[in-house]
Scaffold this motif. Structure first.
Motif, PDB file in Angstrom:
ATOM      1  N   UNK A 167       1.037  -1.206  -0.081  1.00  0.00           N
ATOM      2  CA  UNK A 167      -0.125   0.025  -0.157  1.00  0.00           C
ATOM      3  C   UNK A 167       0.967   1.185   0.026  1.00  0.00           C
ATOM      4  N   UNK A 168       1.859   1.314   0.562  1.00  0.00           N
ATOM      5  CA  UNK A 168       2.833   2.554   0.872  1.00  0.00           C
ATOM      6  C   UNK A 168       3.268   2.545  -0.446  1.00  0.00           C
ATOM      7  N   UNK A 169       3.773   1.555  -1.211  1.00  0.00           N
ATOM      8  CA  UNK A 169       4.370   1.892  -2.514  1.00  0.00           C
ATOM      9  C   UNK A 169       3.454   2.097  -3.824  1.00  0.00           C
ATOM     10  N   UNK A 170       2.159   1.999  -3.440  1.00  0.00           N
ATOM     11  CA  UNK A 170       1.171   2.117  -4.458  1.00  0.00           C
ATOM     12  C   UNK A 170       0.771   1.123  -5.352  1.00  0.00           C
ATOM     13  N   UNK A 171       1.343  -0.161  -5.106  1.00  0.00           N
ATOM     14  CA  UNK A 171       0.873  -1.357  -5.768  1.00  0.00           C
ATOM     15  C   UNK A 171      -0.267  -1.758  -5.555  1.00  0.00           C
ATOM     16  N   UNK A 172      -0.831  -1.689  -4.484  1.00  0.00           N
ATOM     17  CA  UNK A 172      -2.285  -1.894  -3.871  1.00  0.00           C
ATOM     18  C   UNK A 172      -2.753  -0.689  -3.223  1.00  0.00           C
ATOM     19  N   UNK A 173      -4.232  -0.656  -2.776  1.00  0.00           N
ATOM     20  CA  UNK A 173      -4.571   0.064  -1.753  1.00  0.00           C
ATOM     21  C   UNK A 173      -5.523  -0.663  -0.921  1.00  0.00           C
ATOM     22  N   UNK A 174      -5.912  -0.236   0.155  1.00  0.00           N
ATOM     23  CA  UNK A 174      -6.860  -0.584   1.015  1.00  0.00           C
ATOM     24  C   UNK A 174      -8.194  -1.484   0.556  1.00  0.00           C
ATOM     25  N   UNK A 175      -8.510  -0.935  -0.732  1.00  0.00           N
ATOM     26  CA  UNK A 175      -9.655  -1.384  -1.141  1.00  0.00           C
ATOM     27  C   UNK A 175      -9.361  -2.485  -2.373  1.00  0.00           C
ATOM     28  N   UNK A 176      -8.030  -2.679  -2.459  1.00  0.00           N
ATOM     29  CA  UNK A 176      -7.834  -3.749  -3.752  1.00  0.00           C
ATOM     30  C   UNK A 176      -8.415  -5.003  -3.348  1.00  0.00           C
ATOM     31  N   UNK A 177      -9.143  -5.800  -4.539  1.00  0.00           N
ATOM     32  CA  UNK A 177      -9.555  -7.065  -4.231  1.00  0.00           C
ATOM     33  C   UNK A 177      -8.705  -7.980  -4.641  1.00  0.00           C
ATOM     34  N   UNK A 178      -8.934  -9.235  -3.606  1.00  0.00           N
ATOM     35  CA  UNK A 178      -8.098 -10.391  -4.306  1.00  0.00           C
ATOM     36  C   UNK A 178      -8.757 -11.679  -3.726  1.00  0.00           C
ATOM     37  N   UNK A 179      -8.010 -12.680  -3.442  1.00  0.00           N
ATOM     38  CA  UNK A 179      -8.638 -13.903  -2.995  1.00  0.00           C
ATOM     39  C   UNK A 179      -8.942 -14.013  -1.339  1.00  0.00           C
ATOM     40  N   UNK A 180      -9.602 -14.817  -0.959  1.00  0.00           N
ATOM     41  CA  UNK A 180     -10.181 -14.910   0.450  1.00  0.00           C
ATOM     42  C   UNK A 180      -8.884 -14.999   1.599  1.00  0.00           C
ATOM     43  N   UNK A 181      -7.525 -15.385   1.243  1.00  0.00           N
ATOM     44  CA  UNK A 181      -6.604 -15.554   2.107  1.00  0.00           C
ATOM     45  C   UNK A 181      -5.559 -14.484   1.480  1.00  0.00           C
ATOM     46  N   UNK A 182      -6.198 -13.377   0.939  1.00  0.00           N
ATOM     47  CA  UNK A 182      -5.462 -12.393   0.815  1.00  0.00           C
ATOM     48  C   UNK A 182      -4.486 -12.323  -0.587  1.00  0.00           C
ATOM     49  N   UNK A 183      -4.375 -13.317  -1.102  1.00  0.00           N
ATOM     50  CA  UNK A 183      -3.636 -13.498  -2.457  1.00  0.00           C
ATOM     51  C   UNK A 183      -4.189 -12.562  -3.709  1.00  0.00           C
ATOM     52  N   UNK A 184      -3.198 -11.840  -4.364  1.00  0.00           N
ATOM     53  CA  UNK A 184      -3.702 -10.894  -5.308  1.00  0.00           C
ATOM     54  C   UNK A 184      -3.180 -11.148  -6.647  1.00  0.00           C
ATOM     55  N   UNK A 185      -3.643 -10.571  -7.449  1.00  0.00           N
ATOM     56  CA  UNK A 185      -3.340 -10.594  -9.024  1.00  0.00           C
ATOM     57  C   UNK A 185      -3.641 -11.807  -9.834  1.00  0.00           C
ATOM     58  N   UNK A 186      -2.977 -11.703 -10.950  1.00  0.00           N
ATOM     59  CA  UNK A 186      -3.243 -12.989 -12.036  1.00  0.00           C
ATOM     60  C   UNK A 186      -2.978 -14.161 -11.564  1.00  0.00           C
ATOM     61  N   UNK A 187      -1.859 -14.305 -10.600  1.00  0.00           N
ATOM     62  CA  UNK A 187      -1.276 -15.474 -10.183  1.00  0.00           C
ATOM     63  C   UNK A 187      -1.636 -15.820  -8.804  1.00  0.00           C
ATOM     64  N   UNK A 188      -2.125 -14.680  -8.067  1.00  0.00           N
ATOM     65  CA  UNK A 188      -2.629 -15.190  -6.453  1.00  0.00           C
ATOM     66  C   UNK A 188      -1.386 -15.045  -5.716  1.00  0.00           C
ATOM     67  N   UNK A 189      -0.646 -14.049  -5.799  1.00  0.00           N
ATOM     68  CA  UNK A 189       0.603 -13.902  -5.017  1.00  0.00           C
ATOM     69  C   UNK A 189       0.113 -13.442  -3.487  1.00  0.00           C
ATOM     70  N   UNK A 190       0.917 -14.152  -2.655  1.00  0.00           N
ATOM     71  CA  UNK A 190       0.540 -13.742  -1.072  1.00  0.00           C
ATOM     72  C   UNK A 190       1.377 -12.423  -1.023  1.00  0.00           C
TER      73      UNK A 190
END
Length: 266
Positions: A167-190
């Motif tokens: 969030x600090x870096x601007x890669x995501x925000x507090x509103x960014x959506x991902x998987x239920x375990x917090x994984x994000x993006x096309x390949x679901x990075x933790x």
């Protein structure tokens, strides 16, 4: 002496030390707000700045995340059933088309990181159906909920810190959506892995895991940094099979990726 007076005296004398002051983990949402205040101090010490701390303050206890964490049935299936449920044949068929359409892109990734197209495409297909569904849970709320939850707190705390730094870096925000375990993006990075292994492959000055180029380059970088040996096999018993475990600890998942990857590559 009444117990409450005894504890107060011991705290005043320093005999009970720091643990009493720390908000404990919990298995319900009742202690989440108190935990967040304590975790903010830990996050600040770890280098999280204003935007990340603000995202933490706005995080909400994610009941759907907890429900999903308690109900991960698919990893207990047989390999055949797991592949059937996850749509392996469809992933392979679509994966071959995607590889043919973007042959130069995947060849460039393999030259740079040593990871064959089939493996990256299989992970992409398995995780999000090639980006068709990247999750509907807020990443920060999900990952901080898991960091607070007693079941696997130690595992998720570094990823919660990672999410706040993203969030600090601007890669995501507090509103960014991902998987239920917090994984994000096309390949679901933790988030902790995203922070460590993310690659700005587009050169726009920002690692965007919702951009296919950045996401697949980051995935290839993760596997290479975890020990992928270019030109070596990735089936069970071959050198690179163990590296797939670094992406997902479930044996049935690892075998499925190896099988689908080979079918796509061949």
């Amino acid at each position: 002496m009444p117990r409450s007076i005894l504890i107060s005296a011991l705290v005043a004398l320093g005999f009970l030390g720091q643990p009493l002051l720390a908000a404990p983990c919990g298995n319900t949402g009742s202690g989440f707000e108190a935990w967040k205040k304590d975790f903010a101090k830990e996050a600040r010490k770890a280098g999280v700045r204003k935007r990340g701390l603000q995202a933490l303050s706005q995080a909400r206890y994610a009941t759907r995340t907890i429900a999903a964490d308690r109900n991960q049935k698919s990893f207990r299936y047989s390999l055949d059933k797991f592949m059937q449920i996850r749509g392996a044949d469809t992933i392979v068929a679509q994966g071959r088309k995607r590889k043919a359409r973007n042959a130069q892109f995947y060849a460039t990734l393999e030259r740079q990181y040593g990871v064959p197209a089939g493996v990256l495409i299989a992970i992409h297909g398995m995780e999000t159906g090639f980006g068709n569904f990247m999750g509907d849970s807020q990443v920060v709320s999900a990952i901080t909920t898991l960091a607070y939850d007693c079941r696997r707190s130690d595992f998720f705390v570094p990823h919660a810190i990672g999410a706040l730094k993203l969030v600090d870096q601007g890669a995501i925000t507090g509103a960014t959506k991902g998987a239920k375990h917090g994984e994000l993006g096309h390949t679901q990075f933790l988030p902790g892995n995203a922070l460590t292994y993310g690659v700005d492959a587009t050169g726009d000055g920002r690692v965007d895991f919702y951009n296919l180029t950045d996401a697949l380059a980051s995935t290839a970088n993760f596997l290479r940094q975890k020990g992928w040996k270019p030109g070596k096999g990735y089936q069970p018993g071959e050198p690179n099979f163990a590296v797939i475990k670094q992406w997902n600890a479930a044996t049935v998942y690892q075998k499925a990726i190896a099988i689908m990857g080979a079918r796509i590559d061949n």
